[in-house]
Design a protein around this motif. Structure first.
Motif, PDB file in Angstrom:
ATOM      1  N   ALA A 217      42.051  77.003  21.496  1.00 13.00           N
ATOM      2  CA  ALA A 217      41.849  75.625  21.034  1.00 13.00           C
ATOM      3  C   ALA A 217      42.529  74.638  21.974  1.00 13.00           C
ATOM      4  O   ALA A 217      41.996  73.560  22.259  1.00 13.00           O
ATOM      5  CB  ALA A 217      42.401  75.473  19.620  1.00 13.00           C
ATOM      6  N   ILE A 218      43.695  75.017  22.476  1.00 14.53           N
ATOM      7  CA  ILE A 218      44.427  74.121  23.373  1.00 14.53           C
ATOM      8  C   ILE A 218      43.630  73.868  24.649  1.00 14.53           C
ATOM      9  O   ILE A 218      43.513  72.736  25.119  1.00 14.53           O
ATOM     10  CB  ILE A 218      45.829  74.702  23.676  1.00 14.53           C
ATOM     11  CG1 ILE A 218      46.706  74.516  22.433  1.00 14.53           C
ATOM     12  CG2 ILE A 218      46.462  74.047  24.890  1.00 14.53           C
ATOM     13  CD1 ILE A 218      48.067  75.135  22.527  1.00 14.53           C
ATOM     14  N   VAL A 219      43.047  74.931  25.191  1.00 14.52           N
ATOM     15  CA  VAL A 219      42.261  74.735  26.422  1.00 14.52           C
ATOM     16  C   VAL A 219      41.022  73.888  26.118  1.00 14.52           C
ATOM     17  O   VAL A 219      40.641  73.019  26.904  1.00 14.52           O
ATOM     18  CB  VAL A 219      41.871  76.085  27.075  1.00 14.52           C
ATOM     19  CG1 VAL A 219      41.112  75.845  28.365  1.00 14.52           C
ATOM     20  CG2 VAL A 219      43.111  76.910  27.369  1.00 14.52           C
ATOM     21  N   PHE A 321      53.218  71.969  32.757  1.00 16.39           N
ATOM     22  CA  PHE A 321      52.180  72.670  33.536  1.00 16.39           C
ATOM     23  C   PHE A 321      52.260  74.117  33.073  1.00 16.39           C
ATOM     24  O   PHE A 321      53.228  74.819  33.362  1.00 16.39           O
ATOM     25  CB  PHE A 321      52.475  72.512  35.030  1.00 16.39           C
ATOM     26  CG  PHE A 321      51.528  73.261  35.964  1.00 16.39           C
ATOM     27  CD1 PHE A 321      50.478  74.042  35.501  1.00 16.39           C
ATOM     28  CD2 PHE A 321      51.701  73.157  37.334  1.00 16.39           C
ATOM     29  CE1 PHE A 321      49.624  74.710  36.358  1.00 16.39           C
ATOM     30  CE2 PHE A 321      50.862  73.822  38.215  1.00 16.39           C
ATOM     31  CZ  PHE A 321      49.823  74.607  37.727  1.00 16.39           C
ATOM     32  N   ARG A 322      51.255  74.551  32.318  1.00 15.56           N
ATOM     33  CA  ARG A 322      51.263  75.921  31.801  1.00 15.56           C
ATOM     34  C   ARG A 322      50.876  76.866  32.940  1.00 15.56           C
ATOM     35  O   ARG A 322      49.704  77.213  33.107  1.00 15.56           O
ATOM     36  CB  ARG A 322      50.272  76.066  30.644  1.00 15.56           C
ATOM     37  CG  ARG A 322      50.678  75.378  29.355  1.00 15.56           C
ATOM     38  CD  ARG A 322      49.671  75.648  28.249  1.00 15.56           C
ATOM     39  NE  ARG A 322      50.184  75.358  26.925  1.00 15.56           N
ATOM     40  CZ  ARG A 322      49.956  74.222  26.259  1.00 15.56           C
ATOM     41  NH1 ARG A 322      49.241  73.273  26.796  1.00 15.56           N
ATOM     42  NH2 ARG A 322      50.458  74.057  25.040  1.00 15.56           N
ATOM     43  N   SER A 323      51.872  77.316  33.674  1.00 17.78           N
ATOM     44  CA  SER A 323      51.589  78.050  34.915  1.00 17.78           C
ATOM     45  C   SER A 323      50.880  79.384  34.683  1.00 17.78           C
ATOM     46  O   SER A 323      50.271  79.941  35.593  1.00 17.78           O
ATOM     47  CB  SER A 323      52.891  78.297  35.682  1.00 17.78           C
ATOM     48  OG  SER A 323      53.685  79.235  34.994  1.00 17.78           O
ATOM     49  N   ILE A 362      55.949  81.329  33.643  1.00 18.72           N
ATOM     50  CA  ILE A 362      54.841  82.029  32.973  1.00 18.72           C
ATOM     51  C   ILE A 362      55.120  82.354  31.497  1.00 18.72           C
ATOM     52  O   ILE A 362      56.188  82.848  31.154  1.00 18.72           O
ATOM     53  CB  ILE A 362      54.463  83.298  33.771  1.00 18.72           C
ATOM     54  CG1 ILE A 362      53.250  83.991  33.180  1.00 18.72           C
ATOM     55  CG2 ILE A 362      55.637  84.249  33.892  1.00 18.72           C
ATOM     56  CD1 ILE A 362      52.676  85.066  34.107  1.00 18.72           C
ATOM     57  N   ASP A 363      54.140  82.058  30.685  1.00 18.11           N
ATOM     58  CA  ASP A 363      54.224  82.354  29.259  1.00 18.11           C
ATOM     59  C   ASP A 363      52.982  83.137  28.865  1.00 18.11           C
ATOM     60  O   ASP A 363      51.998  82.572  28.407  1.00 18.11           O
ATOM     61  CB  ASP A 363      54.320  81.047  28.458  1.00 18.11           C
ATOM     62  CG  ASP A 363      54.342  81.292  26.945  1.00 18.11           C
ATOM     63  OD1 ASP A 363      54.324  82.463  26.530  1.00 18.11           O
ATOM     64  OD2 ASP A 363      54.377  80.307  26.187  1.00 18.11           O
ATOM     65  N   VAL A 364      53.013  84.445  29.105  1.00 17.30           N
ATOM     66  CA  VAL A 364      51.884  85.281  28.683  1.00 17.30           C
ATOM     67  C   VAL A 364      52.317  86.163  27.521  1.00 17.30           C
ATOM     68  O   VAL A 364      53.485  86.262  27.196  1.00 17.30           O
ATOM     69  CB  VAL A 364      51.347  86.203  29.811  1.00 17.30           C
ATOM     70  CG1 VAL A 364      50.547  85.421  30.807  1.00 17.30           C
ATOM     71  CG2 VAL A 364      52.452  86.996  30.440  1.00 17.30           C
ATOM     72  N   ILE A 458      62.320  74.476  23.285  1.00 16.38           N
ATOM     73  CA  ILE A 458      62.849  74.802  21.965  1.00 16.38           C
ATOM     74  C   ILE A 458      61.635  75.133  21.123  1.00 16.38           C
ATOM     75  O   ILE A 458      60.889  74.253  20.692  1.00 16.38           O
ATOM     76  CB  ILE A 458      63.644  73.602  21.374  1.00 16.38           C
ATOM     77  CG1 ILE A 458      64.811  73.235  22.302  1.00 16.38           C
ATOM     78  CG2 ILE A 458      64.146  73.932  19.968  1.00 16.38           C
ATOM     79  CD1 ILE A 458      65.854  74.330  22.518  1.00 16.38           C
ATOM     80  N   GLU A 459      61.396  76.424  20.944  1.00 16.32           N
ATOM     81  CA  GLU A 459      60.206  76.822  20.197  1.00 16.32           C
ATOM     82  C   GLU A 459      60.458  78.005  19.276  1.00 16.32           C
ATOM     83  O   GLU A 459      59.541  78.532  18.657  1.00 16.32           O
ATOM     84  CB  GLU A 459      59.016  77.056  21.128  1.00 16.32           C
ATOM     85  CG  GLU A 459      59.285  77.857  22.361  1.00 16.32           C
ATOM     86  CD  GLU A 459      58.086  77.869  23.329  1.00 16.32           C
ATOM     87  OE1 GLU A 459      57.014  77.364  22.991  1.00 16.32           O
ATOM     88  OE2 GLU A 459      58.259  78.419  24.423  1.00 16.32           O
ATOM     89  N   ILE A 460      61.726  78.398  19.226  1.00 16.91           N
ATOM     90  CA  ILE A 460      62.111  79.434  18.258  1.00 16.91           C
ATOM     91  C   ILE A 460      63.200  78.791  17.396  1.00 16.91           C
ATOM     92  O   ILE A 460      64.087  78.126  17.942  1.00 16.91           O
ATOM     93  CB  ILE A 460      62.674  80.678  18.997  1.00 16.91           C
ATOM     94  CG1 ILE A 460      61.596  81.261  19.926  1.00 16.91           C
ATOM     95  CG2 ILE A 460      63.161  81.729  18.020  1.00 16.91           C
ATOM     96  CD1 ILE A 460      62.043  82.479  20.707  1.00 16.91           C
TER      97      ILE A 460
HETATM   98  C1  PEP Z   1      54.359  75.091  22.224  1.00 16.43           C
HETATM   99  O1  PEP Z   1      54.621  76.219  21.785  1.00 16.43           O
HETATM  100  O2  PEP Z   1      54.398  74.064  21.519  1.00 16.43           O
HETATM  101  C2  PEP Z   1      53.965  74.926  23.630  1.00 16.43           C
HETATM  102  C3  PEP Z   1      53.809  73.732  24.152  1.00 16.43           C
HETATM  103  O3  PEP Z   1      53.722  76.047  24.358  1.00 16.43           O
HETATM  104  P1  PEP Z   1      52.375  76.913  24.212  1.00 16.43           P
HETATM  105  O4  PEP Z   1      51.434  76.133  23.333  1.00 16.43           O
HETATM  106  O5  PEP Z   1      51.824  77.121  25.563  1.00 16.43           O
HETATM  107  O6  PEP Z   1      52.859  78.159  23.563  1.00 16.43           O
END
Ligand code: PEP
Ligand code: MG
Length: 591
Positions: A217-219, A321-323, A362-364, A458-460
């Motif tokens: 959805a983000i893309v 920038f989502r590398s 990288i966030d895979v 900060i996502e956790i």
């Molecule tokens: C998020 O988690 O809010 C974020 C921006 O990273 P991603 O959507 O790429 O996980």
């Protein structure tokens, strides 16, 4: 007969076009050919089919030579069925028609016809005949494989084939036009598939699966085309080439619309265009609130080429920038090397023409596999598994390669390095020392590099609750609300069946966001929100009231958020925002 299919609204606007059903396979090329290339494309399919027929004839001869003991009778019968399907005129003529009338490339035409015939097989009463669908798929797969070896003479064009609403209205009247807008309908699309469609021909898309903040959805949002996800079995109710309307605002797909409905949505579509035109006038207006607070509106990008859209929307930099998208859609195990990454980051930085760029490492993992083979079906909770920084720290050589590339690119502009999914002090320390190590490696090689500010996402919840540690090591923080919501509420952001519980306004989420903003502001450290909340105008006033001064979002959302900023008075919003986060049901206070 007109009917509606409901899902989740993920990308705004109205698209009207013919459905292109993507049955499982999206890794085949989809592009339009020139009229002069029709014969060549038909020849590619014909050659592919003939080659597969020859192959089956050879197999039949081998079987006959082996005799009934070694080669079971069923095998011969199966090959007969395959031959019959290959010679079936419906397959061949259908493919020819898609190529001739629609100018689809050969692979696309084959897949489209396959989908059409598969549906016919599904509807057959006779079980034996129904099961022949699998044979048909195998046959098409063989032809595709053969065609893969014979490259198309035409490179896929990169220009998106989108039409203006007025043009679309014309086309509804003469809908056999090659120019008809197309809407992609699929069961599922991975973020890598979506990337493939970024430069594509589709005017909108719909998927059965996915949540509002799933990466697919983000893309879609970044492509700025209307999209609906989470329709569950929507793709099974639509036929190839049906006329459909996608209402990305309401999260609805209307199939086979009546003329009255078409006219109504045509009108809505034109209204949307007018609204966009009005917002476009704000492009050069500085984002300053009514009481004089300067607000930073940054862009989220997936590829270096997205920098153009960011500038075009008036972004004052790239906040995310989502590398990882550089790493996707490649052959298994093939990750981009230091030089390739350096060039990509440099392109993004230069594309932003001196404005700051924040590159996230990288966030895979979870719903962002590097390739289909990495899809994590083996672990029960991939979102809680080896993802993002955990993945990087598990493969330090890969991580160091990326760090060196980013440091080198920092020579070309103002660059910040952002690290996703950190939770533990030990992870923070390891990350910081790997950044130092990457610098030392470049020093040893005598390669120049630039200064970078170091930031953490900060996502956790654990991170939001241990801000002191984060602020000790990092220059700035960026709140990833997509994951923060997912992990605070234990809701898989990609799972449409729990999407109704994915609530950005849950008091727990709001308090974690509020604390992070307040703590950073108190310590004079930069803080921004780069999750989808930042680009949703429902939340702009609340975030401003909580003290947020930096928002990062898809370029397409920047002007609408700017409009909210221009109308806001943060002095007055601040006490209201405190009431909202203290409320049992904050959504009741958000108007
Ligand atoms: C998020 O988690 O809010 C974020 C921006 O990273 P991603 O959507 O790429 O996980
Ligand atoms: Mg995230």
């Amino acid at each position: 007969m007109t009917f509606s299919i409901h899902g989740l609204a993920v990308a705004r606007g109205i698209a009207i076009g013919r459905a292109v059903l993507m049955a499982g396979r999206v890794d085949v090329a989809h592009y339009f050919i020139d009229a002069g290339q029709v014969e060549a494309e038909i020849a590619r399919v014909r050659d592919g089919r003939n080659a597969v027929i020859d192959e089956i004839h050879r197999l039949q001869q081998t079987i006959t030579a082996m005799g009934p003991k070694e080669a079971p009778h069923e095998l011969g019968a199966l090959l007969d069925v395959h031959l019959m399907l290959l010679q079936d005129e419906d397959l061949v003529e259908g493919v020819k028609r898609w190529i001739t009338e629609r100018l689809y490339n050969a692979e696309w035409a084959l897949m489209t016809q396959l989908e059409l015939l598969s549906r016919q097989f599904d509807e057959m009463e006779d079980e034996y005949l129904r099961e022949r669908k699998a044979d048909l798929e195998q046959v098409a797969e063989r032809i595709l494989r053969y065609m893969k070896g014979v490259a198309s003479p035409i490179p896929p064009p990169s220009a998106a084939r989108r039409s203006s609403p007025a043009r679309q209205q014309d086309m509804l009247l003469t809908d056999d036009s090659v120019d008809v807008p197309l809407v992609l309908v699929a069961h599922d699309l991975s973020p890598a598939d979506m990337l493939q469609f970024k430069q594509s021909v589709f005017a909108g898309f719909v998927t059965d699966v996915g949540g509002k903040t799933s990466h697919t959805a983000i893309v879609a949002r970044s492509m700025d085309i209307p999209a609906v996800v989470g329709t569950r079995s929507g793709s099974q109710l639509v036929r190839q080439d049906d006329w459909v309307i996608i209402d990305g605002d309401a999260g609805v797909m209307i199939v086979d619309p009546s003329p009255i409905i078409l006219a109504e949505y045509g009108f809505k579509q034109r209204q949307g265009e007018l609204e966009r035109g009005r917002l476009a006038r704000l492009r050069h207006t500085p984002a300053v609130t009514m009481d004089g607070q300067k607000i930073e509106l940054l862009a989220n990008i997936e590829m270096p080429e997205d920098a153009a859209a960011a500038l075009n929307a008036g972004a004052v930099g790239v906040g995310l920038f989502r590398s990882e998208f550089l790493f996707m859609g490649r052959n298994k195990g093939d990750t981009p090397g230091e030089e390739e990454q350096y060039q990509a980051y440099k392109r993004a930085i230069e594309g932003m023409q001196g404005l700051p760029v924040t590159i996230r490492t990288i966030d895979v993992g979870a719903d962002k596999p590097l390739d289909a083979a990495m899809r994590d079906d083996t672990h029960l909770n991939p979102a809680l598994g080896l993802r993002a920084i955990r993945w990087s720290l598990a493969d330090p050589a890969m991580f160091l390669t990326q760090l060196r590339a980013i440091l080198r690119a920092a020579v070309h502009g103002k660059v910040s390095l952002l690290v996703p999914m950190l939770a533990h002090a030990s992870e923070i320390r390891q990350t910081v020392s790997l950044v130092d190590f990457a610098r030392a490696e470049l020093d040893n090689r005598g390669v120049t590099y630039g200064p970078v500010e170091l930031g953490a996402m900060i996502e956790i919840p654990a991170a939001a609750l241990t801000l002191k540690t984060f602020l000790k090591y990092f220059d700035f923080l960026s709140i990833g609300t997509n994951d923060l919501i997912q992990y605070t509420l234990a809701i898989d952001r990609a799972d449409e069946s729990v999407a109704h519980l994915y609530d950005p306004l849950h008091p727990a989420v709001l308090n974690l966001v509020a604390q992070t903003i307040a703590e950073c502001n108190a310590q004079g450290k930069g803080v921004s929100v780069c999750g989808e909340m930042a680009g949703d105008t429902t939340f702009t006033r609340l975030l401003l009231g909580l003290g947020l001064r930096s928002f990062s979002m898809h370029p397409a959302q920047i002007l609408a958020v700017k409009q909210e900023v221009l109308r806001a008075d943060v002095q007055r919003l601040a006490p209201w925002a405190q009431q909202v986060i203290a409320a049992e049901d904050p959504s009741a206070l958000i108007g």
